[in-house]
Design a protein around this motif. Sequence first.
Motif, PDB file in Angstrom:
ATOM      1  N   ILE A 202       0.828  -1.208   0.000  1.00  0.00           N
ATOM      2  CA  ILE A 202       0.000   0.000   0.000  1.00  0.00           C
ATOM      3  C   ILE A 202       0.862   1.258   0.000  1.00  0.00           C
ATOM      4  O   ILE A 202       0.626   2.190  -0.774  1.00  0.00           O
ATOM      5  CB  ILE A 202      -0.951  -0.012   1.213  1.00  0.00           C
ATOM      6  N   ILE A 203       1.850   1.304   0.886  1.00  0.00           N
ATOM      7  CA  ILE A 203       2.777   2.442   0.939  1.00  0.00           C
ATOM      8  C   ILE A 203       4.195   1.885   0.776  1.00  0.00           C
ATOM      9  O   ILE A 203       4.766   1.335   1.709  1.00  0.00           O
ATOM     10  CB  ILE A 203       2.651   3.221   2.267  1.00  0.00           C
ATOM     11  N   PRO A 204       4.757   1.983  -0.422  1.00  0.00           N
ATOM     12  CA  PRO A 204       6.063   1.379  -0.704  1.00  0.00           C
ATOM     13  C   PRO A 204       7.187   1.933   0.172  1.00  0.00           C
ATOM     14  O   PRO A 204       7.151   3.090   0.596  1.00  0.00           O
ATOM     15  CB  PRO A 204       6.302   1.731  -2.184  1.00  0.00           C
ATOM     16  N   ALA A 205       8.173   1.093   0.427  1.00  0.00           N
ATOM     17  CA  ALA A 205       9.278   1.452   1.307  1.00  0.00           C
ATOM     18  C   ALA A 205      10.043   2.672   0.810  1.00  0.00           C
ATOM     19  O   ALA A 205      10.552   3.464   1.608  1.00  0.00           O
ATOM     20  CB  ALA A 205      10.233   0.263   1.445  1.00  0.00           C
ATOM     21  N   GLU A 206      10.103   2.865  -0.524  1.00  0.00           N
ATOM     22  CA  GLU A 206      10.873   3.988  -1.060  1.00  0.00           C
ATOM     23  C   GLU A 206      10.212   5.338  -0.763  1.00  0.00           C
ATOM     24  O   GLU A 206      10.857   6.386  -0.888  1.00  0.00           O
ATOM     25  CB  GLU A 206      11.102   3.836  -2.558  1.00  0.00           C
ATOM     26  N   ARG A 207       8.967   5.330  -0.341  1.00  0.00           N
ATOM     27  CA  ARG A 207       8.281   6.582  -0.024  1.00  0.00           C
ATOM     28  C   ARG A 207       8.537   7.047   1.414  1.00  0.00           C
ATOM     29  O   ARG A 207       8.244   8.198   1.744  1.00  0.00           O
ATOM     30  CB  ARG A 207       6.772   6.432  -0.214  1.00  0.00           C
ATOM     31  N   ILE A 208       9.034   6.162   2.256  1.00  0.00           N
ATOM     32  CA  ILE A 208       9.132   6.475   3.684  1.00  0.00           C
ATOM     33  C   ILE A 208      10.522   6.146   4.210  1.00  0.00           C
ATOM     34  O   ILE A 208      11.332   5.514   3.529  1.00  0.00           O
ATOM     35  CB  ILE A 208       8.069   5.707   4.484  1.00  0.00           C
TER      36      ILE A 208
ATOM     37  N   LEU B 295       1.880   4.119  11.095  1.00  0.00           N
ATOM     38  CA  LEU B 295       2.229   5.455  10.615  1.00  0.00           C
ATOM     39  C   LEU B 295       3.316   5.368   9.552  1.00  0.00           C
ATOM     40  O   LEU B 295       4.315   4.675   9.722  1.00  0.00           O
ATOM     41  CB  LEU B 295       2.720   6.322  11.772  1.00  0.00           C
ATOM     42  N   ALA B 296       3.121   6.074   8.465  1.00  0.00           N
ATOM     43  CA  ALA B 296       4.133   6.179   7.407  1.00  0.00           C
ATOM     44  C   ALA B 296       4.785   7.544   7.524  1.00  0.00           C
ATOM     45  O   ALA B 296       4.105   8.569   7.439  1.00  0.00           O
ATOM     46  CB  ALA B 296       3.479   6.005   6.037  1.00  0.00           C
ATOM     47  N   ARG B 297       6.098   7.576   7.727  1.00  0.00           N
ATOM     48  CA  ARG B 297       6.799   8.837   7.958  1.00  0.00           C
ATOM     49  C   ARG B 297       7.880   9.083   6.902  1.00  0.00           C
ATOM     50  O   ARG B 297       8.541   8.160   6.434  1.00  0.00           O
ATOM     51  CB  ARG B 297       7.470   8.844   9.334  1.00  0.00           C
ATOM     52  N   LYS B 298       8.054  10.344   6.593  1.00  0.00           N
ATOM     53  CA  LYS B 298       9.158  10.789   5.746  1.00  0.00           C
ATOM     54  C   LYS B 298       9.730  12.035   6.394  1.00  0.00           C
ATOM     55  O   LYS B 298       9.005  13.005   6.622  1.00  0.00           O
ATOM     56  CB  LYS B 298       8.658  11.106   4.325  1.00  0.00           C
ATOM     57  N   ASP B 299      11.022  11.979   6.714  1.00  0.00           N
ATOM     58  CA  ASP B 299      11.665  13.097   7.424  1.00  0.00           C
ATOM     59  C   ASP B 299      10.903  13.422   8.709  1.00  0.00           C
ATOM     60  O   ASP B 299      10.705  14.585   9.073  1.00  0.00           O
ATOM     61  CB  ASP B 299      11.760  14.334   6.525  1.00  0.00           C
TER      62      ASP B 299
END
Length: 214
Positions: free
Chosen positions: A51-57, A84-88
Amino acid sequence: MSLVSAIRTNSLGLSLFALITAGAIAVTQVMTRDSIAANREEAAARALYEIIPAERIDNDLLHDTVTLPRAQQVGSEGPLAIHLARKDDQVIGVIVPVIAADGYTGSIELIVGIEADGTLAGVRILRHQETPGLGDKVDLKKSPWVLGFNGERLQSDDDPGFAVKKDGGRFDQFTGATITPRAVVGGVKRALQLFRDNRAHLLEGSPWEVHRNG
């Protein structure tokens, strides 16, 4: 007396066999318990990252969760761990576990990915008991139907179009099987409503118990 002795001997033999069998089963369960748990965790992680690919987070999507104390609207009878999907270190999306209790042959377990803006990132069915060839088409292995949720969102607080077409909505049902897709669509809608109701806590910080193992 020989008959009595034979019966006694057979009884002892059967009892000994039962004990050995029970012991073997217990040992097998202990030896495979960790392996089964690891396999389940691997399957759960695979579904999340579909659903939320690893490369996005940049966090551990499986273990970075926030616990919502009450979530009965998505079928949870106790606290619910939302991924939770986090980036930075910013939450860019969440994945909500849902139990749709109104499937045709039982409850349907699914996960619902929601972007920070309320758009659906994706939906996956984890467990179900629906009829093969009919209701099981909610499973991505059987048909691409579930991909129809991608990019969808609630158009209003109680979007009447977020339903199967038979109920006046915009989602297809299956020929001869309406109950199963109706249950899934309803579960996804309730997940979106839960996100809407708790968006500030999920995206901006929350007083809830937070687990940051990742």
